[in-house]
Write a protein that holds these residues in place. Structure first.
Motif, mmCIF file in Angstrom:
data_model
loop_
_atom_site.group_PDB
_atom_site.id
_atom_site.type_symbol
_atom_site.label_atom_id
_atom_site.label_comp_id
_atom_site.label_asym_id
_atom_site.label_seq_id
_atom_site.Cartn_x
_atom_site.Cartn_y
_atom_site.Cartn_z
ATOM 1 N N THR A 191 -3.266 8.797 -3.920
ATOM 2 C CA THR A 191 -3.997 8.425 -2.715
ATOM 3 C C THR A 191 -4.847 7.179 -2.943
ATOM 4 N N GLU A 192 -5.406 6.651 -1.864
ATOM 5 C CA GLU A 192 -6.289 5.492 -1.985
ATOM 6 C C GLU A 192 -7.514 5.819 -2.838
ATOM 7 N N MET A 193 -8.051 7.020 -2.726
ATOM 8 C CA MET A 193 -9.187 7.406 -3.562
ATOM 9 C C MET A 193 -8.779 7.455 -5.043
ATOM 10 N N ASP A 194 -7.513 7.820 -5.317
ATOM 11 C CA ASP A 194 -7.032 7.786 -6.701
ATOM 12 C C ASP A 194 -7.025 6.356 -7.232
ATOM 13 N N VAL A 195 -6.498 5.437 -6.437
ATOM 14 C CA VAL A 195 -6.383 4.040 -6.873
ATOM 15 C C VAL A 195 -7.757 3.407 -7.046
ATOM 16 N N ILE A 196 -8.669 3.677 -6.123
ATOM 17 C CA ILE A 196 -9.979 3.022 -6.160
ATOM 18 C C ILE A 196 -10.925 3.687 -7.157
ATOM 19 N N ALA A 254 0.830 -1.208 0.000
ATOM 20 C CA ALA A 254 0.000 0.000 0.000
ATOM 21 C C ALA A 254 0.860 1.253 0.000
ATOM 22 N N ALA A 255 1.950 1.225 0.770
ATOM 23 C CA ALA A 255 2.849 2.382 0.812
ATOM 24 C C ALA A 255 3.446 2.665 -0.562
ATOM 25 N N LYS A 256 3.807 1.596 -1.307
ATOM 26 C CA LYS A 256 4.342 1.774 -2.663
ATOM 27 C C LYS A 256 3.285 2.362 -3.595
ATOM 28 N N LEU A 257 2.029 1.912 -3.418
ATOM 29 C CA LEU A 257 0.946 2.444 -4.242
ATOM 30 C C LEU A 257 0.750 3.927 -3.987
ATOM 31 N N PHE A 258 0.794 4.329 -2.708
ATOM 32 C CA PHE A 258 0.629 5.747 -2.381
ATOM 33 C C PHE A 258 1.775 6.572 -2.980
ATOM 34 N N GLU A 259 2.971 6.001 -2.985
ATOM 35 C CA GLU A 259 4.139 6.706 -3.508
ATOM 36 C C GLU A 259 4.085 6.832 -5.034
#
Length: 394
Positions: free
Chosen positions: A346-351, A337-342
């Motif tokens: 944000t989580e809203m961006d990914v989802i 998850a930390a790599k995804l945020f980097e």
């Protein structure tokens, strides 16, 4: 012109920035400044409700951040952090009802001065005002008057859960505690992790209420595991209140939440048999051993008290969309998850926000396939109960 915002209005504080305890069962990393950073820069939220702000420990942190210019109080209500995150100062109070029931109520206030005055008043009814969600020697009716007097609004929290909730632990209908006029002063109710719109709209008396899906986060990663999309004319307390009351076009347009089967109190659980029950009928006694040591499930309690056999949705009711948080997707842990945020935002961006092409560019193909399945709701569930969360199964 209305604009869409992501909102989670039930976030706890584990402690002050100095390490002082606030919510004993919450992570000490869950302090006011850490919550703001997590919500704004990792989760991608626009509005949060922090419901332990009546604690003097938290009020001290708020004053420090305001004095440092890290955030500012708005004339139209609320606190704005980094010009992008609206904070609604709130409190969660545990009532003692005349019938012996225990209910958690949320209270939100436009101004810091108002919640400070509310804290001073509640210090007369709570053993230790510093700590979160302690029992107040007040009924819901009495608490409503105090909150209203101080300029706030009251919202029943996680209303169906078997521990300390309006329907789960106290009442079968609102008339057991409130007059119709008092009930009308409550603009919204919080569904809780084990319930959704289909279940709640089996109760006709909730037809006039706006539904909220919030995280009830006790740690930083759990922020935004449930959330709402609000359509507001401006980012302030005044517009949020209008959305809860569905005034001037302001509204909640979507509820995003866990499938209720993932909630840890979804179905009845027998402690003696160590069994979570299923089926279309309410299970109120253990069918295996007749033990009274059961934890009644949210679905079972709703089926017990519901007047309707099928849900009746009012025209204003938004869609309830089953959402799987990143950390609940099998194979995605904190490091991933930390790599995804980097790499992705944000989580809203990914989802929500990124296209499939953009997702492919910022993550491995293995993780992309998991995110894709989550977005398309291509998964099954193992039901939760008795305090154990359900599981997502791909």
């Amino acid at each position: 012109m209305l604009k869409k915002y992501f909102a989670d209005l039930h976030i706890h504080i584990g402690g002050g920035s100095d390490g002082s305890p606030v919510k004993i069962t919450a992570s000490r990393k869950l302090n006011f400044p850490n919550i703001l950073k997590e919500a704004a820069f990792k989760k991608g939220l626009n509005i949060i409700g922090i419901i332990d702000c009546a604690s003097p420990v938290v009020l001290n942190d708020i004053d420090k951040m305001l004095a440092a210019g890290e955030m500012r109080e708005l004339s139209s209500g609320g606190i704005l952090y980094q010009d992008q995150l609206l904070v609604l100062p709130g409190a969660e109070i545990e009532s003692r009802e005349k019938n012996g029931g225990q209910v958690h109520y949320l209270a939100f206030f436009p101004k810091i001065k108002q919640i400070k005055n509310f804290s001073t008043t509640m210090d007369n009814y709570i053993t230790n005002i510093t700590l979160s969600s302690q029992a107040a020697s007040l009924t819901g009716k009495e608490l409503l008057k105090i909150i209203e007097y101080h300029g706030g609004i009251m919202i029943p929290a996680h209303i169906f859960t078997p521990h300390k909730s309006f329907y789960g632990r106290a009442f079968s209908n609102y008339r057991e505690v409130f007059t119709e006029a008092e009930w009308d002063k409550i603009p919204a109710i919080e569904l809780g992790l084990s319930a959704d719109t289909l279940m709640a709209d089996l109760l006709p008396e909730l037809g006039s209420k706006t539904f909220l899906s919030n995280s009830d986060a006790h740690s930083l990663p759990k922020i935004a595991r449930e959330y709402n999309i609000m359509e507001l004319e401006s980012l302030d307390f005044e517009s949020v209140l209008k959305a809860l009351k569905r005034e001037s076009g302001n509204r909640i347009s979507k509820n995003y939440g866990l499938n209720p089967e993932l909630g840890k109190y979804h179905r009845t659980y027998c402690e003696k048999c160590d069994t979570i029950f299923s089926g279309p009928e309410a299970v109120l006694d253990c069918p295996e051993c007749d033990s009274d040591k059961i934890i009644t499930g949210v679905k079972d309690r709703i089926l017990e008290i519901a007047e309707n056999k099928v849900p009746q949705h009012p025209e204003h009711r938004p869609d309830y969309i089953y959402q799987v948080p990143l950390l609940d997707i099998p194979g995605i842990g904190k490091k991933t998850a930390a790599k995804l945020f980097e790499n992705c935002g944000t989580e809203m961006d990914v989802i929500h926000n990124l296209s499939q092409a953009e997702l492919k560019d910022c993550m491995s193909s293995r993780i992309f396939q998991k995110i894709k399945k989550a977005r398309q709701h291509d998964f099954d569930f193992k039901s939760g109960g008795g305090g154990t969360y359900g599981q997502v199964i791909f």
